[in-house]
Motif scaffolding. Structure first.
Motif, short mmCIF file in Angstrom:
data_model
loop_
_atom_site.label_atom_id
_atom_site.label_comp_id
_atom_site.label_asym_id
_atom_site.label_seq_id
_atom_site.Cartn_x
_atom_site.Cartn_y
_atom_site.Cartn_z
N THR A 14 0.82 -1.21 0.00
CA THR A 14 0.00 0.00 0.00
C THR A 14 0.85 1.26 0.00
O THR A 14 0.32 2.37 0.04
CB THR A 14 -0.93 0.04 1.23
OG1 THR A 14 -0.14 0.06 2.42
CG2 THR A 14 -1.84 -1.18 1.26
N GLY A 15 2.17 1.09 -0.05
CA GLY A 15 3.07 2.24 -0.10
C GLY A 15 4.14 2.16 0.98
O GLY A 15 4.03 1.37 1.91
N PRO A 16 5.23 2.96 0.80
CA PRO A 16 6.34 2.95 1.76
C PRO A 16 5.86 3.26 3.17
O PRO A 16 5.03 4.14 3.36
CB PRO A 16 7.25 4.06 1.24
CG PRO A 16 6.88 4.26 -0.18
CD PRO A 16 5.43 3.93 -0.28
N GLN A 17 6.39 2.53 4.10
CA GLN A 17 6.04 2.76 5.50
C GLN A 17 7.24 2.47 6.38
O GLN A 17 8.19 1.82 5.96
CB GLN A 17 4.90 1.82 5.91
CG GLN A 17 3.53 2.24 5.43
CD GLN A 17 2.54 1.08 5.44
OE1 GLN A 17 1.90 0.82 6.43
NE2 GLN A 17 2.48 0.36 4.33
N HIS A 18 7.20 2.99 7.59
CA HIS A 18 8.27 2.67 8.54
C HIS A 18 7.77 1.65 9.56
O HIS A 18 6.57 1.33 9.59
CB HIS A 18 8.80 3.93 9.22
CG HIS A 18 7.75 4.78 9.83
ND1 HIS A 18 7.32 4.63 11.12
CD2 HIS A 18 7.02 5.80 9.29
CE1 HIS A 18 6.39 5.52 11.37
NE2 HIS A 18 6.17 6.24 10.29
N GLY A 19 8.70 1.15 10.34
CA GLY A 19 8.41 0.03 11.24
C GLY A 19 7.21 0.22 12.15
O GLY A 19 6.33 -0.65 12.22
N TYR A 20 7.18 1.35 12.79
CA TYR A 20 6.11 1.61 13.74
C TYR A 20 4.74 1.56 13.07
O TYR A 20 3.79 0.97 13.57
CB TYR A 20 6.34 2.99 14.36
CG TYR A 20 5.65 3.19 15.68
CD1 TYR A 20 6.27 2.80 16.87
CD2 TYR A 20 4.40 3.79 15.75
CE1 TYR A 20 5.65 3.00 18.09
CE2 TYR A 20 3.78 3.99 16.97
CZ TYR A 20 4.41 3.59 18.14
OH TYR A 20 3.78 3.78 19.35
N GLU A 21 4.70 2.20 11.89
CA GLU A 21 3.46 2.23 11.11
C GLU A 21 3.03 0.82 10.73
O GLU A 21 1.84 0.48 10.77
CB GLU A 21 3.75 3.03 9.82
CG GLU A 21 2.77 4.10 9.48
CD GLU A 21 3.31 4.95 8.31
OE1 GLU A 21 2.52 5.67 7.71
OE2 GLU A 21 4.53 4.88 7.99
#
Lengths: 178, 178
Positions: A14-21
């Motif tokens: 669904t798109g770039p994300q970081h770990g927490y997200e």
DNA sequence: CGCCGCTATTCTCTCAGGGAATAGTGGCCG
DNA sequence: CGGCCACTATTCCCTGAGAGAATAGCGGCG
């Protein structure tokens, strides 16, 4: 590739994300699934990056600590596609603690103990089954909640059927084990 | 305490045994259970010894390499008793790959993919169900084999019921996920 | 001003899972 | 009768899972 790793890949589509997200998304999408600790998210992301299935897609810092965005790569999409295309091996080995406990109870302590265990387990399962049924029909339950509850329910029901038939066979099983 | 550790304790109640013997007993008593590697037997025995639940009961050498006999201790018997007294938490969280795959398929690829997966998985489960039923009624099947097969069968059947109802709900679920 | 709570990540430790490596013994086969 | 295979028994090694604690920046609140 563990289940968690594949799910993370899926969430990244669904798109770039970081770990927490990602951890938040995991909890939101699979609320009844095995809990995923933050520590594991980053560990798994690290392995995915090492294997070229995800790549860093920039860092930013918006009112908080640094965060590293990850994006799925083409190789990652291929692996995810393979996973989705593959059916799960249907119960190649029964990994149930129920069976192990009954057998061990018979070996270590005899049929009384096994019967006691089976009866207690049946009561616990029945209670949990009622809880889940209530939870499923409760107002505000999303469809995601319902199918998750349904899966748990059919398996509890399966266990209960097995517990009943096994209870009837304990004496015979005891003779065989001895 | 892992499942394997408790099972080893249970097997030791029949008398002192060494690692190799325990592995054989495990395979014999729980043939359909998750396979236990030799390496793990010794590792687990080491931890059990460290925690005082088993103790060395001599070494001998009868036509072969050295072997170390282990015996269960009173503390070990207590731990085993607790384990047998405790009912298994009835499905606190659905740890099924099926649910995860459906949700990820919907997120990553849409309802067609999810439907394709569900259909393929249903076919695989149905085939396996037939195999297990045959295996269970085959001549020479022990009662242990039968109850192990039964447990697998009721769970496959549970999955199949879930697969069917979920297939009917894919469109609705897709709307919710989007 | 100090502390709490939230975001975000890193670190540490143990255990599980699996496979390969080692080592001794007995039997079989050419 | 020498070598090789099979079996018994254990050890070692490596990766990854699981769970939690530690760190660190920032915003708000009393």
């Amino acid at each position: 590739m563990s289940l968690a790793a594949n799910v993370l890949l899926g969430l990244l589509t669904t798109g770039p994300q970081h770990g927490y997200e990602l951890k938040r998304a995991y909890d939101a999408r699979l609320p009844r699934a095995r809990p995923l600790a933050f520590g594991q998210v980053y560990g798994t992301l690290g392995r995915l990056q090492r294997d070229g299935l995800v790549a860093e897609a920039g860092r930013d810092r918006e009112g908080g600590p640094d965060r590293t965005l990850f994006d799925i790569t083409d190789a990652g999409r291929a692996v995810l596609g393979d996973w989705l295309d593959t059916v799960e091996p249907p119960a190649p080995h029964v990994s149930s603690a129920l069976l192990a406990k009954v057998v061990v109870a018979l070996i270590a302590d005899g049929d009384e103990r096994a019967r006691g265990y089976l009866t207690a387990q049946r009561a616990a399962h029945t209670a949990r089954l009622r809880e889940l049924t209530a939870l499923k029909t409760a107002p505000g339950a999303s469809l995601g909640d319902v199918i998750a509850a349904d899966l748990a329910i059919v398996h509890l029901d399966a266990d209960l059927r097995w517990l009943r038939t096994t209870l009837d066979r304990v004496a015979e099983l005891h003779r065989e084990v001895r």
